[in-house]
Scaffold this motif. Structure first.
Motif, PDB file in Angstrom:
ATOM      1  N   GLN A   8      -4.835 119.045  20.641  1.00  0.00           N
ATOM      2  CA  GLN A   8      -5.453 120.106  19.836  1.00  0.00           C
ATOM      3  C   GLN A   8      -6.787 119.663  19.230  1.00  0.00           C
ATOM      4  O   GLN A   8      -7.673 120.479  18.993  1.00  0.00           O
ATOM      5  N   GLN A   9      -6.914 118.363  18.977  1.00  0.00           N
ATOM      6  CA  GLN A   9      -8.113 117.830  18.331  1.00  0.00           C
ATOM      7  C   GLN A   9      -9.011 117.049  19.291  1.00  0.00           C
ATOM      8  O   GLN A   9     -10.032 116.490  18.877  1.00  0.00           O
ATOM      9  N   ALA A  10      -8.622 117.019  20.553  1.00  0.00           N
ATOM     10  CA  ALA A  10      -9.324 116.185  21.529  1.00  0.00           C
ATOM     11  C   ALA A  10     -10.812 116.499  21.609  1.00  0.00           C
ATOM     12  O   ALA A  10     -11.647 115.586  21.696  1.00  0.00           O
ATOM     13  N   GLU A  11     -11.169 117.772  21.565  1.00  0.00           N
ATOM     14  CA  GLU A  11     -12.583 118.144  21.675  1.00  0.00           C
ATOM     15  C   GLU A  11     -13.384 117.594  20.502  1.00  0.00           C
ATOM     16  O   GLU A  11     -14.477 117.034  20.699  1.00  0.00           O
ATOM     17  N   ALA A  12     -12.838 117.714  19.295  1.00  0.00           N
ATOM     18  CA  ALA A  12     -13.532 117.204  18.111  1.00  0.00           C
ATOM     19  C   ALA A  12     -13.602 115.685  18.139  1.00  0.00           C
ATOM     20  O   ALA A  12     -14.615 115.086  17.757  1.00  0.00           O
ATOM     21  N   ILE A  13     -12.537 115.040  18.606  1.00  0.00           N
ATOM     22  CA  ILE A  13     -12.509 113.581  18.683  1.00  0.00           C
ATOM     23  C   ILE A  13     -13.527 113.074  19.690  1.00  0.00           C
ATOM     24  O   ILE A  13     -14.280 112.136  19.432  1.00  0.00           O
ATOM     25  N   ASN A  18     -20.751 108.241  17.085  1.00  0.00           N
ATOM     26  CA  ASN A  18     -20.856 106.798  16.841  1.00  0.00           C
ATOM     27  C   ASN A  18     -19.513 106.249  16.383  1.00  0.00           C
ATOM     28  O   ASN A  18     -19.312 105.959  15.198  1.00  0.00           O
ATOM     29  N   ALA A  19     -18.610 106.108  17.326  1.00  0.00           N
ATOM     30  CA  ALA A  19     -17.279 105.612  16.996  1.00  0.00           C
ATOM     31  C   ALA A  19     -17.356 104.161  16.546  1.00  0.00           C
ATOM     32  O   ALA A  19     -18.170 103.374  17.048  1.00  0.00           O
ATOM     33  N   VAL A  20     -16.507 103.805  15.596  1.00  0.00           N
ATOM     34  CA  VAL A  20     -16.483 102.434  15.079  1.00  0.00           C
ATOM     35  C   VAL A  20     -15.171 101.767  15.449  1.00  0.00           C
ATOM     36  O   VAL A  20     -14.137 102.415  15.600  1.00  0.00           O
ATOM     37  N   LYS A  21     -15.226 100.453  15.593  1.00  0.00           N
ATOM     38  CA  LYS A  21     -14.029  99.665  15.854  1.00  0.00           C
ATOM     39  C   LYS A  21     -13.269  99.489  14.545  1.00  0.00           C
ATOM     40  O   LYS A  21     -13.871  99.210  13.508  1.00  0.00           O
ATOM     41  N   PRO A  22     -11.948  99.660  14.538  1.00  0.00           N
ATOM     42  CA  PRO A  22     -11.178  99.514  13.303  1.00  0.00           C
ATOM     43  C   PRO A  22     -11.388  98.145  12.662  1.00  0.00           C
ATOM     44  O   PRO A  22     -11.359  97.122  13.350  1.00  0.00           O
ATOM     45  N   ASN A  23     -11.638  98.121  11.363  1.00  0.00           N
ATOM     46  CA  ASN A  23     -11.784  96.851  10.649  1.00  0.00           C
ATOM     47  C   ASN A  23     -10.552  96.524   9.819  1.00  0.00           C
ATOM     48  O   ASN A  23     -10.548  95.564   9.059  1.00  0.00           O
ATOM     49  N   ARG A  62      -2.693 115.450  10.492  1.00  0.00           N
ATOM     50  CA  ARG A  62      -2.957 115.792  11.891  1.00  0.00           C
ATOM     51  C   ARG A  62      -3.860 114.754  12.539  1.00  0.00           C
ATOM     52  O   ARG A  62      -3.633 114.326  13.670  1.00  0.00           O
ATOM     53  N   ARG A  63      -4.895 114.353  11.809  1.00  0.00           N
ATOM     54  CA  ARG A  63      -5.798 113.331  12.346  1.00  0.00           C
ATOM     55  C   ARG A  63      -5.082 111.990  12.502  1.00  0.00           C
ATOM     56  O   ARG A  63      -5.314 111.251  13.470  1.00  0.00           O
ATOM     57  N   ALA A  64      -4.211 111.671  11.549  1.00  0.00           N
ATOM     58  CA  ALA A  64      -3.446 110.425  11.628  1.00  0.00           C
ATOM     59  C   ALA A  64      -2.501 110.450  12.830  1.00  0.00           C
ATOM     60  O   ALA A  64      -2.361 109.445  13.544  1.00  0.00           O
ATOM     61  N   ALA A  65      -1.869 111.578  13.062  1.00  0.00           N
ATOM     62  CA  ALA A  65      -0.950 111.700  14.201  1.00  0.00           C
ATOM     63  C   ALA A  65      -1.684 111.553  15.528  1.00  0.00           C
ATOM     64  O   ALA A  65      -1.192 110.903  16.465  1.00  0.00           O
ATOM     65  N   ALA A  66      -2.871 112.118  15.620  1.00  0.00           N
ATOM     66  CA  ALA A  66      -3.673 111.998  16.845  1.00  0.00           C
ATOM     67  C   ALA A  66      -4.063 110.550  17.092  1.00  0.00           C
ATOM     68  O   ALA A  66      -3.995 110.049  18.219  1.00  0.00           O
ATOM     69  N   CYS A  67      -4.456 109.866  16.033  1.00  0.00           N
ATOM     70  CA  CYS A  67      -4.842 108.461  16.153  1.00  0.00           C
ATOM     71  C   CYS A  67      -3.639 107.608  16.536  1.00  0.00           C
ATOM     72  O   CYS A  67      -3.740 106.704  17.367  1.00  0.00           O
ATOM     73  N   ARG A  68      -2.485 107.898  15.936  1.00  0.00           N
ATOM     74  CA  ARG A  68      -1.258 107.148  16.245  1.00  0.00           C
ATOM     75  C   ARG A  68      -0.888 107.309  17.717  1.00  0.00           C
ATOM     76  O   ARG A  68      -0.488 106.341  18.376  1.00  0.00           O
ATOM     77  N   TYR A 195      -9.770 106.983  15.603  1.00  0.00           N
ATOM     78  CA  TYR A 195      -9.776 106.249  14.324  1.00  0.00           C
ATOM     79  C   TYR A 195     -10.963 106.688  13.476  1.00  0.00           C
ATOM     80  O   TYR A 195     -10.836 106.926  12.270  1.00  0.00           O
ATOM     81  N   THR A 196     -12.125 106.804  14.105  1.00  0.00           N
ATOM     82  CA  THR A 196     -13.330 107.215  13.382  1.00  0.00           C
ATOM     83  C   THR A 196     -13.173 108.632  12.830  1.00  0.00           C
ATOM     84  O   THR A 196     -13.580 108.920  11.701  1.00  0.00           O
ATOM     85  N   TYR A 197     -12.572 109.496  13.630  1.00  0.00           N
ATOM     86  CA  TYR A 197     -12.327 110.884  13.209  1.00  0.00           C
ATOM     87  C   TYR A 197     -11.450 110.919  11.957  1.00  0.00           C
ATOM     88  O   TYR A 197     -11.704 111.676  11.011  1.00  0.00           O
TER      89      TYR A 197
END
Length: 231
Positions: A8-13, A18-23, A62-68, A195-197
Motif C-alpha cells: 500500500q505504501q510502496a509507491e511513496a517508499i 535520499n534514502a539513509v542507511k540505518p544508524n 503502518r510505516r513501521a510494519a512496512a519497514c519490518r 527505514y527512511t520513510y
C-alpha cells in the motif's frame, strides 16, 4: 498483513530520493516508533497547535510494519547463502587450482618451447571471475589435446575429466550468483528507503514534541530516543 501494508505504501517508499542507511538496529527503530505512537496520543491538541499533521502520527504503525516486512525479507536473503553461491565458491577454487597445476605441468612438458601457450594469458595470481573461467576452459582444452604428454610427466590426467564442461557450468553458476546478488542489493535499497520513510515521520513528530513540551520534562522525555539517550 505487513506485506499488504508495504504494498500500500510502496509507491511513496520508492519515491524517497535520499534514502539513509540505518544508524541504529532496525528492531530498535521499529520498537521506538511503536512506543512513540502510543506516547503522543494524549498530546494531539498540543502537537497540532505547533503545526504537526496528526495523520503523520496515525501513519507510524503502518510505516513501521512496512519497514519490518522488507527488513525480514532482506535478512532472510542474507542469512541463507544460496546453493549456487556455495557451489560457485567450491568449484571456483577447484578450477583455479587445476588451472595452476595444468599450466605448471604443460610448461614443464613443453620446456624449450616458451610460446606453447600461444595467446593464453598465464595463470598467475588473481584473475577476474570471467577471465578465470575463460582460462580454465582453454587450458583444459589444450591439456586434453596433449594428454599423453601430460601422462609422460606424471600428471594425473583423471583430473581433466569433464573440465571443459565444468567451465561452462561455472559460467552459468556465476550468472546465477550475480542475479541473486542484484536481488540482494535491491532488497537492501528497498529496506533503506522503508527505514527512511519511517524515520522522516518519527523525526518530525519528535521535533514537534520537543518544541511543544520544552518546559515539561515529564512529557518531553517521550520524544527522545531511548537508544541514543543510553549512549
Amino acid at each position: 498483513m505487513s506485506k499488504e501494508l508495504y504494498e500500500q505504501q510502496a509507491e511513496a517508499i520508492e519515491a524517497i530520493p535520499n534514502a539513509v542507511k540505518p544508524n541504529i538496529p532496525i528492531s530498535v527503530a521499529l520498537q521506538e516508533a511503536e512506543e512513540l505512537h502510543i506516547w503522543v496520543q494524549p498530546d494531539q491538541a498540543a502537537l497540532e497547535q505547533v503545526g504537526l499533521q496528526w495523520t503523520l502520527v496515525q501513519e507510524l504503525p503502518r510505516r513501521a510494519a512496512a519497514c519490518r516486512y522488507i527488513e525480514t525479507l532482506w535478512q532472510s536473503h542474507l542469512s541463507t547463502a544460496s546453493d549456487a553461491e556455495k557451489e560457485w565458491k567450491q568449484k571456483r577454487s577447484t578450477a583455479s587450482q587445476l588451472s595452476i597445476d595444468l599450466t605448471r605441468a604443460l610448461r614443464f612438458a613443453f620446456r624449450g618451447k616458451p610460446n606453447f601457450l600461444g595467446r593464453l594469458k598465464p595463470m598467475s595470481g588473481y584473475l577476474r571471475h570471467e577471465a578465470l573461467i575463460d582460462y580454465y576452459y582453454n587450458i583444459g582444452s589444450l591439456a586434453t589435446e596433449h594428454i599423453e604428454l601430460l601422462r609422460s610427466v606424471g600428471f594425473d590426467v583423471t583430473r581433466l575429466d569433464g573440465a571443459c564442461d565444468d567451465a561452462e557450468h561455472l559460467s552459468r553458476l556465476l550468472a546465477q550468483v550475480r542475479t541473486e546478488q542484484r536481488e540482494q542489493y535491491l532488497l537492501r535499497d528497498q529496506r533503506n528507503k522503508a527505514y527512511t520513510y519511517l524515520k522522516l515521520a518519527v523525526d518530525e513528530v519528535r521535533r514537534c514534541g520537543k518544541f511543544a513540551f520544552a518546559q515539561q520534562p515529564d512529557r518531553l522525555k517521550g520524544y527522545a530516543s531511548s537508544y541514543w539517550r543510553k549512549r
